[in-house]
Write an enzyme that holds these catalytic residues in place. Structure first.
Site, mmCIF file in Angstrom:
data_model
loop_
_atom_site.group_PDB
_atom_site.id
_atom_site.type_symbol
_atom_site.label_atom_id
_atom_site.label_comp_id
_atom_site.label_asym_id
_atom_site.label_seq_id
_atom_site.Cartn_x
_atom_site.Cartn_y
_atom_site.Cartn_z
ATOM 1 N N GLY A 153 31.571 32.092 56.377
ATOM 2 C CA GLY A 153 30.904 30.961 56.624
ATOM 3 C C GLY A 153 32.166 30.311 57.573
ATOM 4 N N ARG A 175 26.672 37.469 52.167
ATOM 5 C CA ARG A 175 25.044 37.854 51.553
ATOM 6 C C ARG A 175 24.380 38.464 52.607
ATOM 7 N NH1 ARG A 175 24.768 32.037 48.863
ATOM 8 N NH2 ARG A 175 25.444 31.645 51.090
ATOM 9 N N ARG A 232 38.273 30.597 45.383
ATOM 10 C CA ARG A 232 38.225 30.145 43.943
ATOM 11 C C ARG A 232 38.974 31.124 43.285
ATOM 12 N NH1 ARG A 232 37.947 25.649 45.578
ATOM 13 N NH2 ARG A 232 36.393 24.019 45.347
ATOM 14 N N ASP A 256 46.359 31.218 46.510
ATOM 15 C CA ASP A 256 46.349 29.923 46.415
ATOM 16 C C ASP A 256 45.295 29.368 45.290
ATOM 17 O OD1 ASP A 256 47.045 27.269 47.469
ATOM 18 O OD2 ASP A 256 45.074 27.059 48.503
ATOM 19 N N GLU A 261 43.288 26.967 36.589
ATOM 20 C CA GLU A 261 44.491 26.192 37.414
ATOM 21 C C GLU A 261 44.710 24.888 36.482
ATOM 22 O OE1 GLU A 261 43.086 25.356 41.270
ATOM 23 O OE2 GLU A 261 43.195 27.416 41.713
ATOM 24 N N HIS A 279 47.154 25.820 44.954
ATOM 25 C CA HIS A 279 46.134 25.360 45.522
ATOM 26 C C HIS A 279 46.129 24.380 46.580
ATOM 27 C CE1 HIS A 279 41.407 24.821 44.857
ATOM 28 N NE2 HIS A 279 41.821 24.596 45.849
HETATM 29 C C1 8YV Z 1 41.180 20.821 47.196
HETATM 30 C C2 8YV Z 1 39.256 22.396 47.674
HETATM 31 O O1 8YV Z 1 41.875 21.347 46.199
HETATM 32 O O2 8YV Z 1 37.980 21.866 49.333
HETATM 33 C C3 8YV Z 1 37.863 22.510 48.264
HETATM 34 O O3 8YV Z 1 36.994 23.005 47.768
HETATM 35 O O4 8YV Z 1 39.433 23.440 46.760
HETATM 36 C C4 8YV Z 1 40.484 22.021 48.316
HETATM 37 O O5 8YV Z 1 40.309 21.456 49.458
HETATM 38 C C5 8YV Z 1 40.427 19.569 46.484
HETATM 39 O O6 8YV Z 1 39.263 19.761 46.706
HETATM 40 C C6 8YV Z 1 41.089 18.345 47.072
HETATM 41 O O7 8YV Z 1 40.120 17.266 46.467
#
Ligand code: 8YV
Length: 316
Positions: A153, A175, A232, A256, A261, A279
């Site tokens: 993506g 995909r 993730r 990361d 988590e 993260h």
């Molecule tokens: C942040 C993330 O951890 O954008 C995402 O999906 O995992 C990260 O950028 C988080 O969402 C910041 O609020």
């Protein structure tokens, strides 16, 4: 009585998002977790939810909020939101794509370099005064190596653009093939891993990609291969990864994100062939500021009755 719409936060949000939210909404900060009884009393008034990429917004929570209109996620990932349940109720879901592409791609390259060149260990070598006693063991060259990207993506493409400057050959799995891109497509992560020195995971989380990177894929990556995950934790079978790292089935990993988590298994923390980050893919002042602005803009647009800047694809 305030005429501001009432909003429930479902994450600890940064001050630069809380400030505009406080101006425009009556806020209930994680009240569903902090004080469930008080939450039950005001639940009927909640018209908006704001959370982060890791936030859980379940069908059950949505069901408790009859006046809910919008869920604004400050993050590109929204795998914690039950979008089907939201849609069934006519609730909009928005996220913050694009503004974080650079940061997450930068961090993917940083993890590749850190794990292959053993930069954290090299830093320790100097700090702990071990340099006079001898040099570090030689590391692994990254430039010119074969990169496999799982998920092509926007961020995957930003990673590929950077890797090209390192003279890497680039292949991907997704995909479906993207014929407009000059990179080799592989139908499966296993097939891609078999021809990669570095396998970088940047696919959305959620049920469709759960444990996509399993023991088989790691075996195909092989003892000279490195895994990097900036997507993730759910996409990688963490137990299989720990075993592969312990047994030398793969050379190392730069991570990361994790399954649970902020808890990282002791077995992973004990390993020397991993680089572990809390993260921080999008965690720069510039990018988090842009993400907060977008999350707020989505809310503002909704309550102004104008089109949302970035609804999730399912709500377009
Ligand atoms: C942040 C993330 O951890 O954008 C995402 O999906 O995992 C990260 O950028 C988080 O969402 C910041 O609020």
């Amino acid at each position: 009585m305030s005429s501001k719409p009432e909003l429930l936060t479902v994450a600890r949000l940064a001050p630069f998002l809380m400030q505009p939210l406080q101006g425009a909404f009556t806020l209930h900060e994680r009240l569903h977790e902090e004080d469930p009884a008080a939450f039950t009393r005001i639940a009927g008034n909640i018209r908006a939810i704001c959370g982060s990429g890791e936030s859980k917004v379940s069908a059950e929570l949505i069901g408790q909020l009859p006046a809910l209109e919008i869920i604004s996620i400050m993050g590109v990932g929204y795998d914690g939101v039950d979008v089907a349940a939201a849609k069934a109720r006519g609730v909009m879901v928005s996220h913050t794509p694009d503004v974080l592409n650079d940061d997450v791609a930068d961090l993917a390259l940083a993890l590749m370099l850190n794990v292959a060149r053993r930069i954290p260990q090299a830093d320790q070598h100097v700090r702990q005064g071990r340099w006079p006693a001898g040099p570090m063991p030689l590391a692994r060259k990254m430039s010119g190596a074969r990169l496999g990207i799982v998920g092509m993506g926007r961020i995957g493409q930003a990673i590929a653009a950077r890797a090209r400057a390192f003279g890497m050959s680039i292949a991907y799995t997704a995909r479906s093939a993207k014929p407009a891109l000059p990179y080799a497509f592989h139908a499966t992560p296993r097939g891609l891993a078999a021809v990669s020195d570095f396998l970088v995971v940047i696919t959305p989380g959620g049920a469709a990609t759960r444990k996509l990177i399993d023991a088989d894929v790691l075996r195909a990556l092989g003892p000279e291969g490195y895994l990097v995950n900036v997507a993730r934790g759910s996409v990688v079978d963490e137990g299989a990864l720990i075993t592969a790292l312990q047994q030398g089935t793969i050379a190392g990993a730069g991570l990361d994100v994790f399954e649970n988590e902020p808890n990282v298994p002791e077995a992973l923390r004990a390993l020397d062939n991993v680089v572990l980050l809390p993260h921080i893919g999008s965690a720069t002042t510039q990018t988090r500021g842009a993400m907060a602005a977008r999350a707020f803009a989505n809310l503002q647009a909704h309550f102004a009755g104008t089109p949302l800047p970035s609804p999730v694809p399912e709500c377009r």
